[in-house]
Design a protein around this motif. Sequence first.
Motif, mmCIF file in Angstrom:
data_model
loop_
_atom_site.group_PDB
_atom_site.id
_atom_site.type_symbol
_atom_site.label_atom_id
_atom_site.label_comp_id
_atom_site.label_asym_id
_atom_site.label_seq_id
_atom_site.Cartn_x
_atom_site.Cartn_y
_atom_site.Cartn_z
ATOM 1 N N SER A 114 5.629 1.862 7.985
ATOM 2 C CA SER A 114 4.946 1.776 6.678
ATOM 3 C C SER A 114 6.195 1.241 5.832
ATOM 4 N N THR A 115 7.159 1.261 5.933
ATOM 5 C CA THR A 115 8.282 0.994 4.859
ATOM 6 C C THR A 115 9.309 0.021 5.752
ATOM 7 N N ILE A 116 9.122 -0.630 6.840
ATOM 8 C CA ILE A 116 9.937 -1.505 7.483
ATOM 9 C C ILE A 116 9.340 -2.975 7.219
ATOM 10 N N PRO A 117 9.957 -3.814 6.699
ATOM 11 C CA PRO A 117 9.374 -5.114 6.336
ATOM 12 C C PRO A 117 9.065 -5.934 7.492
ATOM 13 N N VAL A 118 7.680 -6.548 7.379
ATOM 14 C CA VAL A 118 6.946 -7.385 8.499
ATOM 15 C C VAL A 118 6.550 -8.580 7.781
ATOM 16 N N ASP A 119 7.239 -9.782 8.221
ATOM 17 C CA ASP A 119 6.727 -11.006 7.781
ATOM 18 C C ASP A 119 6.150 -11.871 8.976
ATOM 19 N N LEU A 120 6.059 -11.568 10.049
ATOM 20 C CA LEU A 120 5.466 -12.367 11.043
ATOM 21 C C LEU A 120 4.956 -11.241 12.230
ATOM 22 N N ILE A 121 3.811 -11.525 12.785
ATOM 23 C CA ILE A 121 3.278 -10.681 13.860
ATOM 24 C C ILE A 121 3.060 -11.314 15.109
ATOM 25 N N PHE A 122 3.618 -10.804 16.416
ATOM 26 C CA PHE A 122 3.143 -11.427 17.475
ATOM 27 C C PHE A 122 2.459 -10.355 18.341
ATOM 28 N N THR A 123 1.410 -10.829 18.811
ATOM 29 C CA THR A 123 0.733 -9.842 19.743
ATOM 30 C C THR A 123 0.386 -10.615 21.158
ATOM 31 N N GLN A 139 -1.595 0.601 7.483
ATOM 32 C CA GLN A 139 -1.002 1.708 7.166
ATOM 33 C C GLN A 139 0.332 1.158 6.294
ATOM 34 N N HIS A 140 0.208 -0.156 6.433
ATOM 35 C CA HIS A 140 1.964 -0.692 5.677
ATOM 36 C C HIS A 140 1.598 -0.587 4.134
ATOM 37 N N ARG A 141 2.900 -0.133 3.909
ATOM 38 C CA ARG A 141 2.691 0.010 2.300
ATOM 39 C C ARG A 141 2.912 -1.315 1.348
ATOM 40 N N CYS A 142 3.244 -2.421 2.127
ATOM 41 C CA CYS A 142 3.136 -3.795 1.757
ATOM 42 C C CYS A 142 1.751 -4.115 1.215
ATOM 43 N N TYR A 315 14.726 -2.600 0.476
ATOM 44 C CA TYR A 315 13.175 -3.088 0.957
ATOM 45 C C TYR A 315 12.175 -1.829 0.638
ATOM 46 N N ARG A 316 12.931 -0.687 0.949
ATOM 47 C CA ARG A 316 12.029 0.624 0.836
ATOM 48 C C ARG A 316 12.069 1.021 -0.688
ATOM 49 N N GLN A 317 13.118 0.889 -1.439
ATOM 50 C CA GLN A 317 13.418 0.960 -2.748
ATOM 51 C C GLN A 317 12.375 0.306 -3.415
ATOM 52 N N LYS A 318 12.252 -0.963 -3.203
ATOM 53 C CA LYS A 318 11.278 -1.901 -3.947
ATOM 54 C C LYS A 318 10.160 -1.451 -3.659
ATOM 55 N N LEU A 319 9.407 -1.005 -2.512
ATOM 56 C CA LEU A 319 8.318 -0.732 -2.270
ATOM 57 C C LEU A 319 7.904 0.875 -3.283
ATOM 58 N N ASP A 320 9.033 1.702 -3.222
ATOM 59 C CA ASP A 320 8.791 2.776 -4.140
ATOM 60 C C ASP A 320 8.452 2.525 -5.393
ATOM 61 N N GLU A 321 9.358 1.415 -6.096
ATOM 62 C CA GLU A 321 9.211 0.950 -7.414
ATOM 63 C C GLU A 321 7.963 0.240 -7.711
#
Length: 324
Positions: A114-123, A139-142, A315-321
């Motif tokens: 949930s705090t790892i950046p994701v810009d694009l998803i492949f399935t 669940q992702h915090r973004c 990235y994680r710190q930015k999400l927290d802020e």
Amino acid sequence: MATVTSHQFIGSFASHSPFNSKASHFPKDSLNLPIKFRQNRFKIEATTASQTPVLDTLLSPSTPYKKKTNEASLILIRHGESLWNEKNLFTGCVDVPLTEKGVAEAIQAGKRISTIPVDLIFTSSLIRAQMTAMLAMTQHRCKKVPIILHDESEKAQTWSHVFSEETRKQSIPVIAAWQLNERMYGELQGLNKEETAERYGTQQVHEWRRSYHIPPPKGESLEMCAERAVAYFEDKIQPELALGNNVLIAAHGNSLRSIIMYLDKLTSQEVTSLELSTGLPLLYIFKDRKFMRRGSPVGPTEAGVYAYTKRLAQYRQKLDETLN
Ligand SMILES: O=C(O)[C@@H](CO)OP(=O)(O)O
């Protein structure tokens, strides 16, 4: 290797699914794959005007078309438990959904990333992988919304257009690709694994399931599966990572085994003992054209995962802020 921008890439995806009506008319080769795809294995197709609207819809100008960093995260997740995993049946390319436990595993996987950046998803094109990706992203915090691209026809592109720039910025494109599907298990599909081992012998069934070269009857060996899954990874996913886009792949035991074999440079012998649990995310960092395995972002090891790169920590710190 040629690279392709997200723009070109997503535009060229439309014609690549053998499950769409256009593709099903192509002649097939001995693997029953449309010849067109095999011939184009290393070719990046140009984007045509008619292929762009979905991309325009989903990728905002803030989504990087050009390289912004020499580092990107790659998360791999095998789908959560499916109804046929539960019944212990060979599944392969049969399209079955997740069990309740599988849904919970996908949600748990989502918490871990949930705090790892994701810009694009492949399935893959199979529902169990797509459910896993979608549930994980809840669940992702973004709080961005994963949106499956539908560019199988001009109408599909036009009808799925999003008219708000702000909404586009809050979206993550999801690309479904048959090349990431589970290995085609041939005449074992639908058979019980234990009964099959009793009938043909444990050793034989183990070779069908885990060896690199030996295909199950009328199915794909891991080698054959790798031929399309790794080619897709090299042609379509790696260029995105090279541009600095963070990628999540939700796929299957064997298509991911073949990709991990490529990332970790495993031998055909080493890959035989590689087992992937359902719903367990694995993190890699792609930096300076190399893949570094970081294990599973979970509980006690999480600090370690973040300590590996400054960019992840930022990235994680930015999400927290933003969220606190
Ligand atoms: O049945 C399948 O499709 C796969 C994954 O569940 O089985 P195996 O563990 O034999 O690769």
